[in-house]
Write a protein that holds these residues in place. Sequence first.
Motif, PDB file in Angstrom:
ATOM      1  N   PRO A 271       0.744  -1.275  -0.131  1.00  0.00           N
ATOM      2  CA  PRO A 271       0.156  -0.073   0.207  1.00  0.00           C
ATOM      3  C   PRO A 271       0.746   1.322   0.147  1.00  0.00           C
ATOM      4  N   PHE A 272       0.454   2.288  -0.841  1.00  0.00           N
ATOM      5  CA  PHE A 272       1.358   3.472  -0.882  1.00  0.00           C
ATOM      6  C   PHE A 272       0.252   4.441  -1.554  1.00  0.00           C
ATOM      7  N   LEU A 273       0.769   5.692  -1.078  1.00  0.00           N
ATOM      8  CA  LEU A 273      -0.037   6.872  -1.673  1.00  0.00           C
ATOM      9  C   LEU A 273       0.257   7.434  -2.759  1.00  0.00           C
ATOM     10  N   ALA A 274      -0.717   7.877  -3.810  1.00  0.00           N
ATOM     11  CA  ALA A 274      -0.477   8.413  -4.954  1.00  0.00           C
ATOM     12  C   ALA A 274      -0.939   9.890  -5.159  1.00  0.00           C
ATOM     13  N   VAL A 275      -0.203  10.922  -5.360  1.00  0.00           N
ATOM     14  CA  VAL A 275      -0.434  12.088  -5.211  1.00  0.00           C
ATOM     15  C   VAL A 275      -0.405  12.964  -6.787  1.00  0.00           C
ATOM     16  N   LEU A 276      -1.576  13.449  -7.053  1.00  0.00           N
ATOM     17  CA  LEU A 276      -1.624  14.086  -8.496  1.00  0.00           C
ATOM     18  C   LEU A 276      -1.843  15.476  -8.284  1.00  0.00           C
ATOM     19  N   PRO A 277      -0.721  16.250  -8.402  1.00  0.00           N
ATOM     20  CA  PRO A 277      -0.747  17.691  -8.320  1.00  0.00           C
ATOM     21  C   PRO A 277      -1.504  18.515  -9.574  1.00  0.00           C
ATOM     22  N   TYR A 278      -2.182  19.338  -9.385  1.00  0.00           N
ATOM     23  CA  TYR A 278      -3.059  19.957 -10.407  1.00  0.00           C
ATOM     24  C   TYR A 278      -1.898  21.188 -11.022  1.00  0.00           C
ATOM     25  N   GLY A 279      -1.405  20.986 -12.161  1.00  0.00           N
ATOM     26  CA  GLY A 279      -0.480  21.952 -12.729  1.00  0.00           C
ATOM     27  C   GLY A 279      -1.008  22.917 -13.651  1.00  0.00           C
ATOM     28  N   LYS A 280      -2.339  23.321 -13.721  1.00  0.00           N
ATOM     29  CA  LYS A 280      -3.156  24.090 -14.620  1.00  0.00           C
ATOM     30  C   LYS A 280      -2.319  25.459 -14.182  1.00  0.00           C
ATOM     31  N   SER A 281      -2.042  26.188 -15.630  1.00  0.00           N
ATOM     32  CA  SER A 281      -1.451  27.562 -15.599  1.00  0.00           C
ATOM     33  C   SER A 281      -2.400  28.604 -16.201  1.00  0.00           C
ATOM     34  N   GLY A 282      -3.186  28.154 -17.192  1.00  0.00           N
ATOM     35  CA  GLY A 282      -4.342  29.087 -17.340  1.00  0.00           C
ATOM     36  C   GLY A 282      -3.839  30.050 -18.627  1.00  0.00           C
ATOM     37  N   VAL A 283      -2.473  29.746 -19.362  1.00  0.00           N
ATOM     38  CA  VAL A 283      -1.897  30.211 -20.611  1.00  0.00           C
ATOM     39  C   VAL A 283      -1.096  29.206 -21.275  1.00  0.00           C
ATOM     40  N   LEU A 284      -0.789  29.643 -22.485  1.00  0.00           N
ATOM     41  CA  LEU A 284      -0.351  28.680 -23.398  1.00  0.00           C
ATOM     42  C   LEU A 284      -0.828  27.193 -23.394  1.00  0.00           C
ATOM     43  N   GLY A 285      -2.092  27.207 -23.477  1.00  0.00           N
ATOM     44  CA  GLY A 285      -2.713  25.931 -23.450  1.00  0.00           C
ATOM     45  C   GLY A 285      -2.632  25.172 -22.340  1.00  0.00           C
TER      46      GLY A 285
END
Length: 302
Positions: A118-132
């Motif tokens: 068992p381990f944790l999985a972390v998914l950061p939200y890397g949205k920038s709002g520019v350049l797609g």
Amino acid sequence: MKRLVGVAVVAWLVAGLSGVSSYGDAYYLYRGFPPPQDPQGVPSGRFVTVQFRSSALHQRRSYLIYLPPGYASAAALGQRFPVIYLLHAPPGRPDGYVLAGALGVRADTLIAAKRIRPFLAVLPYGKSGVLGNDTEWANTKVGRYESFVLDTVRAVDSRWATKPQRAYRAIGGLSEGGYGAANIALHHPGVFSVFESWSGYFEQTATLPFAGASAGTLQMNSPSAYLPSIASSIRHRPMRAYLYQGAGDSYPVAKLVRFAHELRGAGVRVRYGVPPGGHDWRLWRSQMGRMLTFASQSFGGH
């Protein structure tokens, strides 16, 4: 009667358009796969969205975290867990790993079969709002997204029952996220001991967030270029890596193979593969179990 027929036609069109819209939304979320569901009898982990303050980006950001089955009771008894950080590609979102990649179902199933710990999985939200939303997960004029990942690590360690040593911390990603995972891990070998590149690349160009960047900046964000300069420091910190891409990907296979051998020359324990497939969720979903297993086997320096 004509009015009734007209109303019926309009209702049919509205229903049809609604159905098309729903299908389109479902396809975008699941990429043509059925919604993920654990097999009967397999205990389910859960996903939690967490907000935190990123000093690198000077704003509140979020990450999605997978907690394995039994996490709460185990953590209450003092158990601590390794963590893998997974970086998405633009214009994707963290839940792509969950909905299209079936991350939770695959992890739940492998844990139940005792094929992974068992381990944790972390998914950061890397949205920038520019350049797609293209960030390259790097520190550029778009924002300090490499530093944002490190902010996420600190936020996760301060809130959850993690094993905070580098030996129990991995980073991976697909496409741009695969590039970001390799670049960040090699920039910060004291933070990560494992990295995975799923259909990633290993050199940077003066485009999008790196448009106008100096030659030195491009070199220091091109793992294949700067690896020789950091090889001696890597040899003092055991590191493992897994690189793969689809046989039908447009990125030259020879570049992946060459970089894998360069990593080996620098002392990194490397696996690489070129399975059938393209640059899409059909490939990444098919390899999900393999990547989770590699991370599990690598934690602790095994």
